[in-house]
Design a protein around this motif. Structure first.
Motif: not given
Ligand SMILES: [Zn+2]
Ligand SMILES: [Zn+2]
Length: 266
Positions: A100-123
């Motif tokens: 989609r764009a002339p990106w310089d980099y992608f930072i891969g990030a894991v927040h989701y450890v299942s399809d619905t739970w992001a483990l860093d979500n305070p809620y």
């Protein structure tokens, strides 16, 4: 000592940060940065995925705001990046974003450890209490290792985000670290030192000194990110992150231009 680039910063477009790209860049210039990069939370395949990714219709606004910041601060090198969630099975979506764009980099990030739970979500803290902490850590690192092997990312973000709320494993995590760092090394992916952890319950840079050392021994370079969610957080605790990197044996960091990596001395 020159400041290394701050490659992890957000804008108001993700709905839980403040400041435009220009306002963030202004702060970086004031601090003496010569290079920064934006890494907004990527759009997800569906806009109702959660409340903290940018909407698909805002991607063009993001690109335009970064362009505007470049015009406003021509002496500052401003890279165009994206913090992209790695969820197994969504690799094609990441490839679509890459086109989609002339990106310089992608930072891969894991927040989701299942399809619905992001483990860093305070809620969603209760989910931690329902689960086996060792299993969560193992799944976190399994996904991160897959992300490193995927060829989709130049950098892996906040590599032990699973410590954010101080749920620590009983088992020694060193074998998880080793496997992850091996994947980084084999696929020429850099590891992020992210100072946001200092502002969270764990009160420690992501990742731990042990993991920073293992990366140094393996020759895996680091990048630096404040994970700024407000202009005033740009470059936060960079002196501490630099000390951690050097004390752990790192002598290099990287710059990215059009998804090409250049190693520079720290
Ligand atoms: Zn965020
Ligand atoms: Zn993140």
């Amino acid at each position: 000592m020159n400041l290394p680039p701050d490659y992890h910063m957000h804008t108001h477009l993700c709905r839980h940060a403040t400041g435009t790209a220009t306002e963030v860049a202004a702060h970086a210039v004031k601090l003496g940065f010569t290079e920064i990069g934006f890494s907004e939370h990527c759009p997800m395949p569906r806009d109702d995925w959660d409340e903290w990714h940018i909407h698909q219709r805002d991607l063009d606004t993001y690109l335009a705001q970064v362009e505007q910041a470049r015009r406003d601060y021509p002496s500052l090198i401003i890279r165009l990046g994206l913090e992209v969630d790695f969820i197994p099975g969504q690799e094609d979506w990441v490839r679509q974003l890459a086109a989609r764009a002339p990106w310089d980099y992608f930072i891969g990030a894991v927040h989701y450890v299942s399809d619905t739970w992001a483990l860093d979500n305070p809620y969603a803290l209760d989910e931690w209490k329902r689960r086996d902490v060792d299993e969560v850590w193992a799944e976190y690192f399994r996904r991160q290792t897959l992300a490193a092997e995927s060829g989709l990312f130049e950098i892996i973000a906040h590599p032990d985000l699973c410590k954010k709320f101080r749920f620590y494993p009983k088992n020694d995590p060193a074998p998880l670290y080793e496997k992850f760092v091996n994947a980084l090394r084999q696929h020429d992916v850099a590891m992020e030192l992210n100072t946001a952890g200092l502002r969270k319950d764990c009160q420690e840079i992501y990742p731990s000194a042990a993991l920073v050392r293992i990366a140094a021994q393996a020759g895996v370079p680091v990048t630096f990110g404040s994970d700024a969610h407000a202009p005033g957080e740009v470059g936060a605790a960079f002196a501490q992150a630099l000390t951690l990197a050097k004390d752990s044996g790192h002598t290099q960091t990287c710059r990215f231009n059009q998804r090409k990596r250049e190693l520079i001395q720290l």
